[in-house]
Design a protein around this motif. Structure first.
Motif, PDB file in Angstrom:
ATOM      1  N   CYS A  87      96.798   0.985  65.969  1.00 14.32           N
ATOM      2  CA  CYS A  87      96.155   1.933  64.888  1.00 14.32           C
ATOM      3  C   CYS A  87      97.290   2.634  64.055  1.00 14.32           C
ATOM      4  CB  CYS A  87      95.090   3.061  65.547  1.00 14.32           C
ATOM      5  SG  CYS A  87      93.546   2.530  66.043  1.00 14.32           S
ATOM      6  N   ALA A  88      98.445   3.189  64.931  1.00 14.18           N
ATOM      7  CA  ALA A  88      99.263   3.896  64.441  1.00 14.18           C
ATOM      8  C   ALA A  88     100.306   2.915  63.717  1.00 14.18           C
ATOM      9  CB  ALA A  88     100.183   4.516  65.591  1.00 14.18           C
ATOM     10  N   ASN A  89     100.513   1.906  64.312  1.00 13.30           N
ATOM     11  CA  ASN A  89     101.530   0.769  63.600  1.00 13.30           C
ATOM     12  C   ASN A  89     100.904   0.038  62.496  1.00 13.30           C
ATOM     13  OD1 ASN A  89     103.012   1.808  65.248  1.00 13.30           O
ATOM     14  ND2 ASN A  89     103.291   0.118  67.005  1.00 13.30           N
ATOM     15  N   LEU A  90      99.508  -0.160  62.340  1.00 20.74           N
ATOM     16  CA  LEU A  90      99.295  -1.136  61.443  1.00 20.74           C
ATOM     17  C   LEU A  90      98.325  -0.699  60.208  1.00 20.74           C
ATOM     18  CD1 LEU A  90      98.395  -4.120  64.076  1.00 20.74           C
ATOM     19  CD2 LEU A  90     100.147  -3.779  62.750  1.00 20.74           C
ATOM     20  N   ILE A  91      97.559   0.382  60.614  1.00 22.98           N
ATOM     21  CA  ILE A  91      96.786   1.277  59.526  1.00 22.98           C
ATOM     22  C   ILE A  91      97.836   2.129  58.877  1.00 22.98           C
ATOM     23  CG2 ILE A  91      94.894   2.614  59.110  1.00 22.98           C
ATOM     24  CD1 ILE A  91      93.608   1.555  61.521  1.00 22.98           C
ATOM     25  N   PRO A  92      97.916   2.096  57.724  1.00 24.76           N
ATOM     26  CA  PRO A  92      98.906   2.810  56.539  1.00 24.76           C
ATOM     27  C   PRO A  92      98.595   4.153  57.080  1.00 24.76           C
ATOM     28  CG  PRO A  92      97.994   0.928  55.578  1.00 24.76           C
ATOM     29  CD  PRO A  92      97.406   1.103  56.885  1.00 24.76           C
ATOM     30  N   ARG A  93      99.615   4.891  57.215  1.00 22.68           N
ATOM     31  CA  ARG A  93      99.548   6.423  57.342  1.00 22.68           C
ATOM     32  C   ARG A  93      98.905   7.136  56.160  1.00 22.68           C
ATOM     33  NH1 ARG A  93     100.436  10.114  61.007  1.00 22.68           N
ATOM     34  NH2 ARG A  93     101.645   9.055  62.217  1.00 22.68           N
ATOM     35  N   HIS A  94      98.850   6.563  54.967  1.00 19.19           N
ATOM     36  CA  HIS A  94      98.281   7.221  53.872  1.00 19.19           C
ATOM     37  C   HIS A  94      96.834   6.932  53.717  1.00 19.19           C
ATOM     38  CE1 HIS A  94      99.078   3.125  52.524  1.00 19.19           C
ATOM     39  NE2 HIS A  94      97.993   2.974  51.790  1.00 19.19           N
ATOM     40  N   ASP A  95      96.297   5.951  54.622  1.00 17.34           N
ATOM     41  CA  ASP A  95      94.747   5.584  54.955  1.00 17.34           C
ATOM     42  C   ASP A  95      94.644   6.644  56.067  1.00 17.34           C
ATOM     43  OD1 ASP A  95      92.389   4.577  54.955  1.00 17.34           O
ATOM     44  OD2 ASP A  95      92.977   2.538  54.928  1.00 17.34           O
ATOM     45  N   SER A  96      94.514   7.809  55.992  1.00 14.11           N
ATOM     46  CA  SER A  96      94.216   8.682  57.024  1.00 14.11           C
ATOM     47  C   SER A  96      92.803   8.756  57.749  1.00 14.11           C
ATOM     48  CB  SER A  96      94.840  10.022  56.931  1.00 14.11           C
ATOM     49  OG  SER A  96      93.933  10.702  55.560  1.00 14.11           O
ATOM     50  N   HIS A  97      91.752   8.449  56.847  1.00 18.46           N
ATOM     51  CA  HIS A  97      90.576   8.463  57.063  1.00 18.46           C
ATOM     52  C   HIS A  97      90.249   7.015  58.026  1.00 18.46           C
ATOM     53  CE1 HIS A  97      86.140   8.545  56.884  1.00 18.46           C
ATOM     54  NE2 HIS A  97      86.074   7.415  56.788  1.00 18.46           N
ATOM     55  N   THR A  98      90.737   6.047  57.508  1.00 14.37           N
ATOM     56  CA  THR A  98      90.433   4.684  58.526  1.00 14.37           C
ATOM     57  C   THR A  98      91.121   4.860  60.041  1.00 14.37           C
ATOM     58  OG1 THR A  98      90.224   3.240  56.360  1.00 14.37           O
ATOM     59  CG2 THR A  98      90.717   2.280  58.589  1.00 14.37           C
ATOM     60  N   ARG A  99      92.360   5.293  59.832  1.00 15.72           N
ATOM     61  CA  ARG A  99      93.201   5.805  60.975  1.00 15.72           C
ATOM     62  C   ARG A  99      92.440   6.531  61.876  1.00 15.72           C
ATOM     63  NH1 ARG A  99      99.523   6.693  62.124  1.00 15.72           N
ATOM     64  NH2 ARG A  99      99.829   5.019  60.504  1.00 15.72           N
ATOM     65  N   PHE A 100      91.843   7.669  61.446  1.00 14.68           N
ATOM     66  CA  PHE A 100      91.389   8.629  62.352  1.00 14.68           C
ATOM     67  C   PHE A 100      90.109   8.119  62.792  1.00 14.68           C
ATOM     68  CE2 PHE A 100      88.054  11.859  62.774  1.00 14.68           C
ATOM     69  CZ  PHE A 100      88.655  12.701  63.802  1.00 14.68           C
ATOM     70  N   VAL A 101      89.183   7.342  61.838  1.00 11.61           N
ATOM     71  CA  VAL A 101      88.030   6.767  62.650  1.00 11.61           C
ATOM     72  C   VAL A 101      88.196   5.768  63.678  1.00 11.61           C
ATOM     73  CG1 VAL A 101      86.003   4.893  61.813  1.00 11.61           C
ATOM     74  CG2 VAL A 101      86.715   6.991  60.242  1.00 11.61           C
ATOM     75  N   HIS A 102      89.158   4.880  63.507  1.00 13.09           N
ATOM     76  CA  HIS A 102      89.633   3.908  64.550  1.00 13.09           C
ATOM     77  C   HIS A 102      89.818   4.673  65.956  1.00 13.09           C
ATOM     78  CE1 HIS A 102      88.209   0.475  62.519  1.00 13.09           C
ATOM     79  NE2 HIS A 102      89.065   0.743  61.479  1.00 13.09           N
ATOM     80  N   ALA A 103      90.918   5.616  65.656  1.00 13.60           N
ATOM     81  CA  ALA A 103      91.663   6.200  66.859  1.00 13.60           C
ATOM     82  C   ALA A 103      90.645   7.177  67.298  1.00 13.60           C
ATOM     83  CB  ALA A 103      92.668   7.123  66.206  1.00 13.60           C
ATOM     84  N   ARG A 104      89.667   7.643  66.722  1.00 13.78           N
ATOM     85  CA  ARG A 104      88.697   8.601  67.335  1.00 13.78           C
ATOM     86  C   ARG A 104      87.739   7.525  68.265  1.00 13.78           C
ATOM     87  NH1 ARG A 104      84.878  11.048  63.374  1.00 13.78           N
ATOM     88  NH2 ARG A 104      84.230   8.927  63.141  1.00 13.78           N
ATOM     89  N   ALA A 105      87.245   6.495  67.804  1.00 11.88           N
ATOM     90  CA  ALA A 105      86.429   5.553  68.235  1.00 11.88           C
ATOM     91  C   ALA A 105      87.008   5.308  69.655  1.00 11.88           C
ATOM     92  CB  ALA A 105      85.923   4.582  67.519  1.00 11.88           C
ATOM     93  N   PHE A 106      88.379   4.798  69.505  1.00 13.63           N
ATOM     94  CA  PHE A 106      88.918   4.521  70.945  1.00 13.63           C
ATOM     95  C   PHE A 106      89.302   5.376  71.846  1.00 13.63           C
ATOM     96  CE2 PHE A 106      90.979   0.756  68.046  1.00 13.63           C
ATOM     97  CZ  PHE A 106      90.111  -0.169  68.544  1.00 13.63           C
ATOM     98  N   PHE A 107      89.585   6.690  71.210  1.00 14.46           N
ATOM     99  CA  PHE A 107      89.802   7.854  72.200  1.00 14.46           C
ATOM    100  C   PHE A 107      88.379   8.075  72.878  1.00 14.46           C
ATOM    101  CE2 PHE A 107      89.687  12.344  73.062  1.00 14.46           C
ATOM    102  CZ  PHE A 107      90.655  12.304  74.153  1.00 14.46           C
TER     103      PHE A 107
END
Length: 177
Positions: A87-107
């Motif tokens: 998530c950190a390396n492949l989802i662009p930081r500017h797409d914070s919503h997508t990054r958070f959704v996936h990181a939250r689901a995994f966590f």
């Protein structure tokens, strides 16, 4: 983790070949396990070529789904640490919503299955905003695994290491991160 163009796709092909061979022959030495899957996801997480990133992200998510569906195989602390790296390396930081959704689901899955360790927490903190991190750890002041409910880490080693079973049948610790 070579960083070479197409390394995630090649790693996935190796996993596929192992699965096919095991299904065809029953050869236990070719049976993929969570460590094999983690290696594929690790190759995805460190895809350095811009044109590989979307496919690497898809492969990592596909491999996680595959591991989750295998009988007798479960994602572990290292799996979740790697997926947060994905998530950190492949989802662009500017797409914070997508990054958070996936990181939250995994966590949340990691937490619910009891595999949270300090490496998972550190990688989560690197992946999401500080505010998002605080909300996911429920605003605890001790941000180490020791400050989390014990149910979050019931299946993880407290020091971030994970017990691995060697081929000789002995247990040893392997540093993860």
């Amino acid at each position: 983790k070579s960083g070479q163009k197409g390394s995630a796709k090649r790693a996935f092909q190796i996993l596929h070949n192992m699965t096919t061979r095991f299904e065809a022959t029953g050869d236990a030495d070719s049976k993929p396990n969570v460590h094999t899957a983690n290696a594929v996801c690790n190759a995805c997480a460190f895809s350095k070529h811009e044109d590989d990133r979307v496919e690497a992200l898809q492969i990592a998510f596909r491999v996680f789904d595959w591991v989750s569906k295998q009988e007798g195989m479960m994602p572990d602390s290292y799996t979740y640490t790697i997926l947060l790296s994905v998530c950190a390396n492949l989802i662009p930081r500017h797409d914070s919503h997508t990054r958070f959704v996936h990181a939250r689901a995994f966590f949340e899955r990691c937490r619910d299955t009891g595999y949270v360790n300090d490496y998972v927490l550190r990688k989560l903190r690197q992946t999401v905003t500080e505010e998002e991190f605080q909300s996911l750890i429920e605003y605890r002041t001790d941000m180490s695994v020791n400050g989390m409910p014990s149910s979050w880490s019931r299946n993880a080693r407290q020091n971030g290491a994970s017990k691995q079973h060697s081929r000789k049948g002995k247990w040893h610790s392997r540093r993860r991160g």
